[in-house]
Each structure stands twice: as C-alpha cells, then as structure tokens.
Write a protein that holds these residues in place. Structure first.
Motif, PDB file in Angstrom:
ATOM      1  N   HIS A  12       0.786  -1.351   0.198  1.00 25.77           N
ATOM      2  CA  HIS A  12       0.104  -0.152   0.034  1.00 25.77           C
ATOM      3  C   HIS A  12       0.939   1.412   0.002  1.00 25.77           C
ATOM      4  N   ASP A  13       1.726   1.386   0.929  1.00 23.62           N
ATOM      5  CA  ASP A  13       2.763   2.556   1.029  1.00 23.62           C
ATOM      6  C   ASP A  13       3.648   2.666  -0.395  1.00 23.62           C
ATOM      7  N   VAL A  14       3.973   1.609  -0.938  1.00 20.98           N
ATOM      8  CA  VAL A  14       4.679   1.884  -2.170  1.00 20.98           C
ATOM      9  C   VAL A  14       3.803   2.394  -3.347  1.00 20.98           C
ATOM     10  N   ALA A  15       2.646   1.686  -3.376  1.00 24.02           N
ATOM     11  CA  ALA A  15       1.812   2.206  -4.342  1.00 24.02           C
ATOM     12  C   ALA A  15       1.211   3.780  -4.054  1.00 24.02           C
ATOM     13  N   ARG A  16       1.221   4.209  -2.764  1.00 25.16           N
ATOM     14  CA  ARG A  16       0.760   5.504  -2.487  1.00 25.16           C
ATOM     15  C   ARG A  16       1.966   6.368  -2.840  1.00 25.16           C
ATOM     16  N   MET A  17       3.016   6.069  -2.515  1.00 27.41           N
ATOM     17  CA  MET A  17       4.530   6.985  -2.883  1.00 27.41           C
ATOM     18  C   MET A  17       4.711   7.196  -4.273  1.00 27.41           C
ATOM     19  N   MET A  18       4.422   5.900  -4.954  1.00 27.94           N
ATOM     20  CA  MET A  18       4.473   6.136  -6.557  1.00 27.94           C
ATOM     21  C   MET A  18       3.287   7.123  -6.914  1.00 27.94           C
ATOM     22  N   ARG A  19       1.961   6.799  -6.526  1.00 24.56           N
ATOM     23  CA  ARG A  19       1.050   7.568  -6.963  1.00 24.56           C
ATOM     24  C   ARG A  19       1.327   9.235  -6.711  1.00 24.56           C
ATOM     25  N   TRP A  20       2.148   9.605  -5.615  1.00 25.97           N
ATOM     26  CA  TRP A  20       2.246  10.899  -5.162  1.00 25.97           C
ATOM     27  C   TRP A  20       3.432  11.495  -6.028  1.00 25.97           C
ATOM     28  N   ASN A  21       4.404  10.555  -6.192  1.00 22.70           N
ATOM     29  CA  ASN A  21       5.441  10.874  -7.065  1.00 22.70           C
ATOM     30  C   ASN A  21       5.033  11.308  -8.460  1.00 22.70           C
ATOM     31  N   PHE A  22       4.145  10.507  -9.001  1.00 23.10           N
ATOM     32  CA  PHE A  22       3.537  10.689 -10.393  1.00 23.10           C
ATOM     33  C   PHE A  22       2.760  11.986 -10.411  1.00 23.10           C
ATOM     34  N   GLU A  23       1.748  12.110  -9.390  1.00 21.99           N
ATOM     35  CA  GLU A  23       1.122  13.569  -9.433  1.00 21.99           C
ATOM     36  C   GLU A  23       2.156  14.655  -9.143  1.00 21.99           C
ATOM     37  N   ARG A  24       2.797  14.724  -8.470  1.00 19.20           N
ATOM     38  CA  ARG A  24       3.776  15.805  -8.403  1.00 19.20           C
ATOM     39  C   ARG A  24       4.700  16.085  -9.508  1.00 19.20           C
ATOM     40  N   ARG A  25       4.948  15.125 -10.376  1.00 22.66           N
ATOM     41  CA  ARG A  25       5.708  15.303 -11.519  1.00 22.66           C
ATOM     42  C   ARG A  25       4.818  15.731 -12.723  1.00 22.66           C
ATOM     43  N   ALA A  26       3.425  15.095 -12.818  1.00 18.85           N
ATOM     44  CA  ALA A  26       2.568  15.428 -13.689  1.00 18.85           C
ATOM     45  C   ALA A  26       1.718  16.601 -13.461  1.00 18.85           C
ATOM     46  N   HIS A  27       1.989  17.276 -12.629  1.00 19.94           N
ATOM     47  CA  HIS A  27       1.141  18.686 -11.962  1.00 19.94           C
ATOM     48  C   HIS A  27       1.143  19.543 -13.069  1.00 19.94           C
ATOM     49  N   GLU A  28       2.317  19.808 -13.611  1.00 23.71           N
ATOM     50  CA  GLU A  28       2.327  20.860 -14.996  1.00 23.71           C
ATOM     51  C   GLU A  28       1.469  20.674 -15.955  1.00 23.71           C
ATOM     52  N   TYR A  29       0.802  19.239 -15.850  1.00 17.81           N
ATOM     53  CA  TYR A  29      -0.089  19.088 -17.148  1.00 17.81           C
ATOM     54  C   TYR A  29      -1.469  19.358 -16.840  1.00 17.81           C
ATOM     55  N   ASN A  30      -1.760  19.690 -15.342  1.00 16.96           N
ATOM     56  CA  ASN A  30      -3.070  20.126 -15.066  1.00 16.96           C
ATOM     57  C   ASN A  30      -4.067  19.087 -15.201  1.00 16.96           C
ATOM     58  N   LEU A  31      -3.669  17.978 -14.687  1.00 17.33           N
ATOM     59  CA  LEU A  31      -4.507  16.746 -14.778  1.00 17.33           C
ATOM     60  C   LEU A  31      -4.565  16.158 -13.488  1.00 17.33           C
ATOM     61  N   VAL A  56       8.819   7.521 -12.814  1.00 21.74           N
ATOM     62  CA  VAL A  56       8.657   7.333 -11.369  1.00 21.74           C
ATOM     63  C   VAL A  56       8.783   5.648 -11.244  1.00 21.74           C
ATOM     64  N   ARG A  57       8.650   4.837 -12.270  1.00 22.74           N
ATOM     65  CA  ARG A  57       8.861   3.417 -11.929  1.00 22.74           C
ATOM     66  C   ARG A  57      10.483   3.175 -11.907  1.00 22.74           C
ATOM     67  N   GLU A  58      11.214   4.050 -12.842  1.00 27.69           N
ATOM     68  CA  GLU A  58      12.581   3.574 -12.801  1.00 27.69           C
ATOM     69  C   GLU A  58      13.360   4.092 -11.421  1.00 27.69           C
ATOM     70  N   SER A  59      12.588   5.404 -10.956  1.00 27.99           N
ATOM     71  CA  SER A  59      13.098   6.050  -9.508  1.00 27.99           C
ATOM     72  C   SER A  59      12.920   4.953  -8.630  1.00 27.99           C
ATOM     73  N   ALA A  60      11.667   4.352  -8.492  1.00 29.56           N
ATOM     74  CA  ALA A  60      11.174   3.469  -7.491  1.00 29.56           C
ATOM     75  C   ALA A  60      11.924   2.081  -7.590  1.00 29.56           C
ATOM     76  N   LEU A  61      12.607   1.840  -8.593  1.00 27.20           N
ATOM     77  CA  LEU A  61      13.259   0.492  -9.074  1.00 27.20           C
ATOM     78  C   LEU A  61      14.696   0.413  -8.964  1.00 27.20           C
ATOM     79  N   LYS A  62      15.238   1.737  -8.777  1.00 31.38           N
ATOM     80  CA  LYS A  62      16.512   2.218  -8.710  1.00 31.38           C
ATOM     81  C   LYS A  62      17.291   0.972  -7.877  1.00 31.38           C
ATOM     82  N   GLY A  63      18.413   0.555  -8.215  1.00 27.73           N
ATOM     83  CA  GLY A  63      19.177  -0.484  -7.753  1.00 27.73           C
ATOM     84  C   GLY A  63      18.694  -1.924  -7.527  1.00 27.73           C
ATOM     85  N   ILE A  64      17.441  -2.131  -8.399  1.00 31.82           N
ATOM     86  CA  ILE A  64      16.867  -3.437  -8.227  1.00 31.82           C
ATOM     87  C   ILE A  64      17.353  -4.145  -9.681  1.00 31.82           C
TER      88      ILE A  64
END
Length: 151
Positions: free
Chosen positions: A17-36, A116-124
């Motif tokens: 749950h926490d990983v999914a939430r953090m990935m969504r939050w990171n995506f939303e932060r990065r996608a904010h400039e597109y007003n979606l 976002v996915r690559e950031s989450a999977l860094k070092g894996i």
C-alpha cells in the motif's frame, strides 16, 4: 503478526500500500504541470490501451461510480481530449475515444510514468524486477480467484 511488525509498518500489505501510495504521489507531483488529476490521467492511460472502452468499464477498472466517471469524461471532453460515441451493440452505453489532440499529452504522461517507475526500482536488477512482477502477479491472481469463489 507481531507488535514489532505493526509498529514498524513492515507487514506485506502495508508495504504494498505504501509503495503504491508513494508512486502515485510522485507521479502526481511530476505530472502537475499538465493540469490533470490522477483520475483524469488514469482514464487517458486506460484509453491509450483500450481506446473506445465503454464508460462503465472505465469506471469499473478505476474503481469509481458511474456518475463520477461521467464527470471525469465531461471534463476530458471539454478539453477536446476524448469524445463519446454511441455503442453500436448497446444503445444505452457510451464508448469513449481519445482525440488526436491528446496524443502528445499521453506520450508525456507515459514518460513521467517511466521516470517514476525507474526511480522506484533504482538499484533493483532486471531479474529482481521480473521476480517482483511475477510474485505480485501471482498474488493478484490468487486474490482474483478468491473473489470469484465468493460470488
């Protein structure tokens, strides 16, 4: 489950749950400039995989009510990113299609998703990534089978 697991939030369900939430939050932060909103980009990405999906199917996949999906599609339609068409097999249903105008935006959204996915999977490693995907897919299949058994 021990009290230590609960205190450290190291249970499997919490971690997923926490990983999914953090990935969504990171995506939303990065996608904010597109007003979606997250819900809007979810619809657009789903349509990029299944263009012309019924509005009800989109609602089921995203996990929102039919009325909520209607509002989402209304907003996307106002931006000329999607259009509704009558379903030829079911006159009560509407199908939703992407417009040409949204294609560049979808490509940008997909790139943000990759970042976002690559950031989450860094070092894996690649083999660990595949193993993780395989294990989570099996868990999903198990839960789907349980859900089907209860119906």
């Amino acid at each position: 489950m021990s009290n230590t697991d609960i205190a450290n939030n190291d249970t499997l369900g919490f971690i997923i749950h926490d990983v999914a939430r953090m990935m969504r939050w990171n995506f939303e932060r990065r996608a904010h400039e597109y007003n979606l909103t997250r819900s809007q980009w979810s619809v657009l990405v789903l349509l990029s995989w299944e263009n012309g999906a019924q509005q009800k199917r989109l609602a089921d996949i995203i996990g929102v009510t039919a009325i909520t999906m209607t509002g989402l599609v209304d907003r996307l339609e106002r931006n000329d990113w999607v259009e509704r068409r009558q379903d030829p097999q079911d006159r009560r249903a509407k199908r939703v299609f992407l417009t040409d105008k949204v294609e560049p935006l979808i490509e940008k959204i997909k790139l943000v998703g990759i970042e976002v996915r690559e950031s989450a999977l860094k070092g894996i490693s690649a083999s660990e990534r595949q193993q993780l995907t395989d294990l989570l897919s099996r868990m999903r299949a198990n839960l789907c089978a349980q859900d089907a058994d209860t119906k």
